[in-house]
Design an enzyme around this catalytic site. Structure first.
Site, PDB file in Angstrom:
ATOM      1  N   GLU A 160     -28.695   5.585  37.431  1.00 28.70           N
ATOM      2  CA  GLU A 160     -30.018   5.111  36.990  1.00 28.70           C
ATOM      3  C   GLU A 160     -30.045   3.635  36.645  1.00 28.70           C
ATOM      4  O   GLU A 160     -30.994   2.936  36.996  1.00 28.70           O
ATOM      5  CB  GLU A 160     -30.498   5.894  35.753  1.00 28.70           C
ATOM      6  CG  GLU A 160     -31.075   7.251  36.052  1.00 28.70           C
ATOM      7  CD  GLU A 160     -30.007   8.278  36.313  1.00 28.70           C
ATOM      8  OE1 GLU A 160     -28.829   7.931  36.178  1.00 28.70           O
ATOM      9  OE2 GLU A 160     -30.357   9.413  36.647  1.00 28.70           O
ATOM     10  N   HIS A 170     -33.163  17.327  27.928  1.00 28.69           N
ATOM     11  CA  HIS A 170     -34.109  17.355  29.039  1.00 28.69           C
ATOM     12  C   HIS A 170     -35.530  17.569  28.553  1.00 28.69           C
ATOM     13  O   HIS A 170     -36.382  18.005  29.312  1.00 28.69           O
ATOM     14  CB  HIS A 170     -33.724  18.464  30.030  1.00 28.69           C
ATOM     15  CG  HIS A 170     -32.440  18.176  30.751  1.00 28.69           C
ATOM     16  ND1 HIS A 170     -31.213  18.257  30.145  1.00 28.69           N
ATOM     17  CD2 HIS A 170     -32.206  17.776  32.022  1.00 28.69           C
ATOM     18  CE1 HIS A 170     -30.275  17.947  31.011  1.00 28.69           C
ATOM     19  NE2 HIS A 170     -30.838  17.650  32.162  1.00 28.69           N
TER      20      HIS A 170
END
Lengths: 400, 404
Positions: free
Chosen positions: B140, B209
């Protein structure tokens, strides 16, 4: 490259012409001279280029002048910093001039360069002016970033110079993006993403290398190894200081970064490679005379003998001076005159920068967003508050 | 507090079978009408200039953007519509922009051959090729940096975070490079990037998450943040974000991808800085966004039955806030309830509370109430997870208390 010298001619029209004319070099100056680099190149998973570099009298003189200008600029910045005209962080490049000058000789303005915070000289190489540099360092309006960036944020869009970045290593993925865009637009140009031996230990570098290799991006990663990550010597920070080998599956080349011709050869070689085969790493073995920044004396983690030793044995400007003298391209006096002239140019730019005004208070709120979009208007509300408070403060100070 | 939670628990068994489709059947009509009203241009009525400098200027801001950017569907002709799910609406917007401008490209994990983990980019790689719809490695920090570097040269990349939470790894790139490069380069470079992905609390996805990154990113200068909540605004905001020359972070929600709606066939782009009037009312201004909009509307049904008339606004623009729409509402109702999914500390609600207090204090008859998620990592166990987020019963209770 020519732009640097060309700009000089704009300021002092007579002297460069005199320099060339005196030797009658108008016809002979561009004829090739072959010089051997000081050291051979070392390759990792690649056959290194030849040690014989083609150059010319004109090119050598340009190298000398450009490096002398950069050296002078950095030394002047040192004085300005001590005089508190430059504040904050100031990372000086003196000693490393050969890297950016040699690189410029091998590329054009469509190629991109991105680097970290030791960016003053690279900015100049890409077409930045002394005035823009000094004005930015002193936080003035006519600085290259309008005084809002500072030493670590020099940029030159027209020159293909993408900065100027303060966070170690973060510029390398950006450089990957520049190369991606070049591939996307089928530009036939390359990106040189520069970083230091300290940044070489950043994870994002390996991420960027992986992606560049995966997609054959025309990215050249240039490690300017000056052997110290601020106060930490490379052997204390890296298990494997052979930075040119760090790419593993990506080929690498180790280059004497104090030899401008070696740098030029390596960059030319790298550009050809990158356009055909994707990424390559160049490790420039170089040295900085100053400390990491003006806040670092630079002598607590290395000896003065080491510094003066490098200056005597490997100084990039002295090497070119010797070359020029041995090849009879100019006399010592002429070179000294060039240095004097360069010094004058720098002094004049500083004087001009000192006269340059500070940015307007309203500049605080410009360029946060791209102009004209709705969000920018909201900020004007705060400008009103800010300016009215500023005026009140000024008025009160005046009254009391 | 405990009472509210227990009350919420009692109510959650009924709420666990929320059918999102049913709860907003009436919304599409209302949304279109309100957009046209705002397009009218008659925005300055009722504004007290001396008290609200900010509001007046924001009027101009919103008016400006509307005239330039918005191609809203008008009520004058009904127009053909087609039905689709929210993730398809995002894809439609994305595809239209890719068709329109060759500089638009997508990059992220599994966006290409896999079609996107939430199918937002399904089929695009087949159509546009592997370079334009780029499958990145799991990196990322660097692929966000790569997108930003590409944007500096003039490309318009859309970087997908498979889950917004993963973008924490790219925080440096988003904050320093994405947000600040336009400023530090003195305006030389612009970063027309879109960073998008799903976030929010899902169905027992676990703490890492289930994050709400809008609270972390909101302070970054130079970026805009929007949150979509319906297929209609998802498509419109996606298109607007891509066309914007500023970096925009588009927050989607894991639980909203399968919402169904009929959207116009005709092309439309929404304004990034505008809030959406979901339900006009007069007793209380309820400000919300993303998934909480649906909890609010669920609560609104109950409240209407009890005789209350809540005005529900989906703020949509998380940075900057649409203080014009919000201000007009506050001046009408004099009561504000914020319902958000961010955690109590440092969330969008906290900033919105401060902002409304600063600008519209004189119009408030009661302190602003902000309902947020609990300041805890989101637990895995279903019941615990339900208690971390705001439930409709709590919203009803809060309105009742506020309007006493």
């Amino acid at each position: 490259m020519a732009q640097l010298t060309h700009r000089a001619s704009a300021l002092h029209k007579s002297i460069p012409a005199v320099l060339f004319a005196a030797r009658g070099l108008a016809t002979a100056s561009t004829s090739p001279i072959t010089v051997e680099t000081s050291l051979p190149f070392t390759g990792h998973k690649i056959d290194p280029p030849s040690r014989s570099v083609e150059t010319s009298s004109q090119e050598l003189l340009t190298f000398f002048r450009d490096m002398a200008l950069m050296r002078r600029m950095e030394i002047a910045a040192d004085s300005l910093y001590k005089a508190k005209l430059i504040r904050g962080f100031c990372h000086l490049y003196d000693g490393q001039e050969a890297v950016c000058v040699g690189m410029e000789a091998a590329i054009n303005k469509k190629d991109c360069i991105i680097t970290a915070y030791r960016d003053h000289c690279i900015f100049l190489g890409r077409g930045g002016t002394l005035l823009e540099a000094f004005a930015e360092l002193m936080g003035r309006k006519s600085g290259c970033s309008k005084g809002k960036g500072g030493s670590m944020h020099f940029y030159k869009k027209e020159g293909g110079f993408y900065g100027g970045h303060g966070i170690v290593g973060a510029q390398v993925p950006l450089g990957c993006g520049l190369a991606f865009a070049q591939k996307y637009s089928k530009d036939e140009s390359v990106t040189f993403a520069m970083y230091g031996d300290g940044a070489a230990n950043q994870g994002q570098l390996f991420e960027a290398l992986n992606m560049a290799a995966l997609w054959d991006l025309p990215a050249i990663l240039v490690c300017e190894n000056n052997h110290y990550g601020m106060g930490t010597a490379e052997w204390r920070a890296a298990k494997s200081p052979a930075y040119y080998k760090r790419g593993d599956y990506v080929p690498g080349l180790k280059v004497d970064g104090m030899d401008v011709l070696a740098v030029k050869q390596a960059c030319k070689f790298a550009k050809e490679h990158a356009l055909k085969n994707g990424p390559i790493i160049l490790e420039m073995d170089t040295y900085r005379y100053h400390g990491h920044s003006m806040s670092d004396p630079g002598s607590t983690y290395r000896t003065r003998d080491e510094i003066s030793g490098v200056r005597q044995e490997r100084d990039p400007i002295e090497r070119v001076r010797k070359l020029i003298l041995t090849h009879d391209i100019a006399t010592e006096k002429e070179l000294k005159d060039t240095e004097k002239e360069v010094r004058k140019e720098v002094d004049e730019a500083i004087a001009q920068a000192k006269e340059s005004p500070m940015p307007d208070p309203s500049e605080l709120f410009t360029n946060v967003y791209v102009k004209g979009l709705g969000t920018e208007v909201k900020l004007f509300h705060y400008i009103h508050l800010f300016l009215s408070r500023l005026l009140t403060t000024i008025v009160l100070e005046f009254l009391l | 507090m405990a009472a509210t939670i227990l009350h919420g628990v009692g109510a959650t068994t009924a709420l666990s079978s929320i059918n999102y489709n049913n709860s907003r059947r009436s919304l599409p009509e209302r949304k279109r009408t309100s957009l046209v009203i705002q397009c009218d241009g008659s925005l300055s009525s009722g504004l007290n200039i001396s008290n609200n400098r900010g509001a007046k200027l924001s009027t101009n801001a919103v008016a400006q953007t509307k005239q330039e950017n918005v191609t809203a569907s008008t009520t004058s002709k009904p127009g053909l519509r087609h039905e689709l799910l929210l993730f398809e609406a995002l894809r439609e917007g994305l595809e239209e922009e890719m068709e329109r401008d060759p500089h638009v490209c997508v990059m992220g994990e599994d966006v290409g051959h896999y079609g996107g983990s939430y199918k937002v980019t399904k089929g695009l790689a087949d159509k546009y090729g592997d370079l334009r719809v780029l499958d990145t490695p799991i990196a990322e920090n660097s692929f966000t940096g790569m997108g930003i570097g590409a944007a500096m040269t003039g490309l318009r990349p859309i970087v997908e975070g498979m889950n917004m939470g993963f973008l924490l790894l790219a925080f440096n790139q988003i904050s320093n490079n994405c947000g600040m490069l336009h400023y530090t380069s003195g305006g030389q470079f612009k970063i027309p990037i879109v960073i998008r992905g799903p976030g929010g609390v899902g169905r027992q996805l676990g703490a890492e998450h289930s994050q709400r990154l809008e609270s972390y990113f909101q302070s970054i200068p130079g970026i805009q943040m929007v949150a979509c909540s319906t297929p209609y605004n998802a498509k419109g905001l996606m298109k607007a974000a891509i066309r914007s020359d500023n970096p925009v972070i588009l927050f989607e929600h894991v639980l909203l991808y399968n919402l169904k709606e009929r959207i116009p066939d005709e092309e439309y782009v929404l304004s990034l800085e505008e809030a959406e009037m979901v339900r006009p009312g007069k007793h209380v201004t309820v400000l919300t966004y993303s998934r909480m909009r649906y909890h609010v509307m669920q609560a609104a049904k109950t409240l209407v039955n009890k005789g209350y008339d809540p005005e529900v606004i989906d703020i949509r623009s998380l940075k900057p806030f649409d203080l014009h729409t919000i201000g007009n509402s506050v001046k009408k109702t004099h009561h504000v309830l914020i319902v958000e999914e961010c955690m109590r500390t440092g969330g969008i609600g906290a900033s919105l509370t401060a902002s409304i207090n600063e600008h519209f204090h004189d119009y408030l008859d009661a302190p602003i109430v902000c309902l947020s998620s609990q300041d805890v990592p989101t637990p895995y166990a279903g019941a615990l997870e339900e208690w971390t987020v705001v439930q409709p019963a709590q919203i009803v209770a809060a309105v009742e208390q506020l309007c006493q």
